[in-house]
Design a protein around this motif. Structure first.
Motif, PDB file in Angstrom:
ATOM      1  N   ILE A   1      -4.799   3.630  -1.299  1.00 50.89           N
ATOM      2  CA  ILE A   1      -3.953   2.782  -2.145  1.00 50.89           C
ATOM      3  C   ILE A   1      -4.737   1.603  -2.715  1.00 50.89           C
ATOM      4  O   ILE A   1      -4.681   1.324  -3.923  1.00 50.89           O
ATOM      5  CB  ILE A   1      -2.737   2.288  -1.335  1.00 50.89           C
ATOM      6  CG1 ILE A   1      -1.794   3.457  -1.031  1.00 50.89           C
ATOM      7  CG2 ILE A   1      -1.992   1.181  -2.076  1.00 50.89           C
ATOM      8  CD1 ILE A   1      -0.741   3.136   0.004  1.00 50.89           C
TER       9      ILE A   1
ATOM     10  N   ARG B   1      -5.806   0.868  -6.665  1.00 54.89           N
ATOM     11  CA  ARG B   1      -5.433  -0.400  -7.309  1.00 54.89           C
ATOM     12  C   ARG B   1      -6.675  -1.086  -7.894  1.00 54.89           C
ATOM     13  O   ARG B   1      -6.648  -1.566  -9.041  1.00 54.89           O
ATOM     14  CB  ARG B   1      -4.741  -1.304  -6.288  1.00 54.89           C
ATOM     15  CG  ARG B   1      -4.201  -2.600  -6.894  1.00 54.89           C
ATOM     16  CD  ARG B   1      -3.465  -3.416  -5.855  1.00 54.89           C
ATOM     17  NE  ARG B   1      -2.240  -2.748  -5.434  1.00 54.89           N
ATOM     18  CZ  ARG B   1      -1.985  -2.345  -4.194  1.00 54.89           C
ATOM     19  NH1 ARG B   1      -2.873  -2.556  -3.242  1.00 54.89           N
ATOM     20  NH2 ARG B   1      -0.848  -1.765  -3.885  1.00 54.89           N
TER      21      ARG B   1
ATOM     22  N   GLN C   1       5.182   7.292   0.668  1.00 54.75           N
ATOM     23  CA  GLN C   1       5.312   6.055  -0.072  1.00 54.75           C
ATOM     24  C   GLN C   1       3.996   5.663  -0.725  1.00 54.75           C
ATOM     25  O   GLN C   1       2.933   5.910  -0.197  1.00 54.75           O
ATOM     26  CB  GLN C   1       5.769   4.940   0.865  1.00 54.75           C
ATOM     27  CG  GLN C   1       7.186   5.125   1.380  1.00 54.75           C
ATOM     28  CD  GLN C   1       7.620   3.972   2.243  1.00 54.75           C
ATOM     29  OE1 GLN C   1       6.809   3.191   2.725  1.00 54.75           O
ATOM     30  NE2 GLN C   1       8.923   3.845   2.448  1.00 54.75           N
ATOM     31  N   GLN C   2       4.098   5.035  -1.902  1.00 60.45           N
ATOM     32  CA  GLN C   2       2.940   4.550  -2.656  1.00 60.45           C
ATOM     33  C   GLN C   2       1.929   5.669  -2.913  1.00 60.45           C
ATOM     34  O   GLN C   2       0.774   5.610  -2.510  1.00 60.45           O
ATOM     35  CB  GLN C   2       2.284   3.378  -1.942  1.00 60.45           C
ATOM     36  CG  GLN C   2       3.123   2.106  -1.966  1.00 60.45           C
ATOM     37  CD  GLN C   2       2.381   0.919  -1.407  1.00 60.45           C
ATOM     38  OE1 GLN C   2       2.252   0.772  -0.205  1.00 60.45           O
ATOM     39  NE2 GLN C   2       1.869   0.068  -2.288  1.00 60.45           N
TER      40      GLN C   2
ATOM     41  N   GLU D   1       2.113   6.265  -8.406  1.00 55.32           N
ATOM     42  CA  GLU D   1       2.952   5.078  -8.343  1.00 55.32           C
ATOM     43  C   GLU D   1       2.111   3.808  -8.360  1.00 55.32           C
ATOM     44  O   GLU D   1       2.460   2.826  -9.037  1.00 55.32           O
ATOM     45  CB  GLU D   1       3.820   5.131  -7.085  1.00 55.32           C
ATOM     46  CG  GLU D   1       4.856   6.243  -7.123  1.00 55.32           C
ATOM     47  CD  GLU D   1       5.543   6.451  -5.796  1.00 55.32           C
ATOM     48  OE1 GLU D   1       6.748   6.741  -5.807  1.00 55.32           O
ATOM     49  OE2 GLU D   1       4.873   6.338  -4.746  1.00 55.32           O
ATOM     50  N   VAL D   2       1.006   3.828  -7.631  1.00 57.62           N
ATOM     51  CA  VAL D   2       0.125   2.664  -7.593  1.00 57.62           C
ATOM     52  C   VAL D   2      -0.516   2.444  -8.959  1.00 57.62           C
ATOM     53  O   VAL D   2      -0.492   1.334  -9.513  1.00 57.62           O
ATOM     54  CB  VAL D   2      -0.961   2.834  -6.515  1.00 57.62           C
ATOM     55  CG1 VAL D   2      -1.945   1.670  -6.546  1.00 57.62           C
ATOM     56  CG2 VAL D   2      -0.325   2.957  -5.128  1.00 57.62           C
TER      57      VAL D   2
ATOM     58  N   SER E   1       2.013   1.582 -11.798  1.00 61.21           N
ATOM     59  CA  SER E   1       2.637   0.265 -11.688  1.00 61.21           C
ATOM     60  C   SER E   1       1.804  -0.789 -12.401  1.00 61.21           C
ATOM     61  O   SER E   1       2.313  -1.852 -12.769  1.00 61.21           O
ATOM     62  CB  SER E   1       2.816  -0.121 -10.217  1.00 61.21           C
ATOM     63  OG  SER E   1       1.559  -0.390  -9.606  1.00 61.21           O
TER      64      SER E   1
END
Length: 300
Positions: A79, A83, A104-105, A109-110, A113
């Motif tokens: 993650i 990012r 999750q994440q 999604e990361v 975003s």
């Protein structure tokens, strides 16, 4: 006591007792044999796992109590690296091989975003992953999932969906997080990674974590490997030098090829400094855990 030598609490921790009513999510998916993706999903607190997976996970926890924490920080490595790649390196394309079950994440999604136009291709050889991921991604146009095997990298790269979704003239991040050690033949692993890496333009990135063959805990590792060998995929742990070879042609960034407990995108850090992937509270538990990770910029 069961035939596994574990009592009920050890075999099915966290209230996950075996459920005779469990059914496969789609025809042809075997839920009676442990699967590495579903074991990992369990360690991350996911819901896409079955009694056989939970029993294998319990056995791994008995052998290596830090394995659940290692799964979490391995996910954190993914993650935080994604990012950084979007925010700092300007990467907008991701090829995530061995993506595993949705949790999750996720990568898309990361990345999205930060930039909604970031494009992600998930690849896994498990039909269960495809079933769940397709449902998850039904309304996400910039993200696709393919069922394919990195042991045949040419076929993967030649899939029209890959070529349509990713622009191979622009940087792409190749994510191989805790997947290459499931290719048991080392030469095949080198050839697969090299083929994938060579297909990417300069300025792309290779992101990898890989199990370390640490002779100081050889007996423990032998037990853990035996558990994985009873699942759907065997595992081959490799030495630091063997793992480093996957990064040939790359410039390692951050703290280089480092144990997960020490890795930082910003370079070597002291135990009291912030910015590492592993939190200060995780350090005592994970000190010495046999998992190396690294991020390399592909220069040629």
């Amino acid at each position: 006591m069961s035939g596994s030598g574990l009592d009920e609490e050890q075999r099915f921790p966290m209230g996950t007792a075996p459920d005779a009513a469990e059914q496969p999510p789609a025809p042809g998916i075997d839920i009676t044999k442990p699967h590495v993706a579903r074991i990992y999903d369990y360690f991350l607190g996911g819901k896409h796992n079955y009694a056989a997976d939970r029993e294998a996970a319990a056995q791994l926890l008995r052998v290596m109590p830090a394995v659940r924490a290692a799964a979490r920080v391995n996910r954190r490595f993914l993650i935080e690296t994604v990012r950084w790649l979007v925010q700092e390196a300007g990467v907008r394309q991701f090829l995530d091989i061995g993506s595993g079950l949705p949790t999750q994440q996720n990568v898309h999604e990361v990345a999205q975003s930060i930039d909604k136009d970031a494009r992600v291709v998930y690849v896994d050889n498990d039909p269960l992953v495809r079933v769940h991921a397709e449902a998850l991604l039904a309304t996400t146009p910039n993200t696709i999932v393919l069922e394919a095997d990195m042991r045949d990298p040419e076929a993967l790269l030649n899939r029209p969906e890959v070529r349509e979704h990713l622009d191979f003239s622009q940087p792409i991040a190749l994510l191989l997080v805790s997947i290459v050690h499931f290719i048991q033949d080392t030469q095949q692993a080198y050839e697969a990674v090299k083929t994938l890496r060579d297909a990417l333009p300069s300025g792309s990135y290779l992101v990898m974590s890989h199990g370390l063959n640490d002779e100081s805990i050889a007996d423990t590792l032998d037990e853990a490997v035996a558990i994985y060998n009873r699942a759907n995929s065997g595992v081959t742990l490799r030495t630091r030098d063997e793992i480093a070879r996957f990064f040939e042609g790359c410039t390692l960034i951050g703290s280089g090829l480092s144990p997960i407990v020490d890795w930082s995108i910003h370079g070597p850090l002291g135990d009291e400094q912030e910015g590492r992937i592993v939190s200060i509270n995780d350090i005592p538990l994970l000190r010495g855990f046999p998992l190396l990770c690294g991020v390399g910029r592909i220069e040629s």
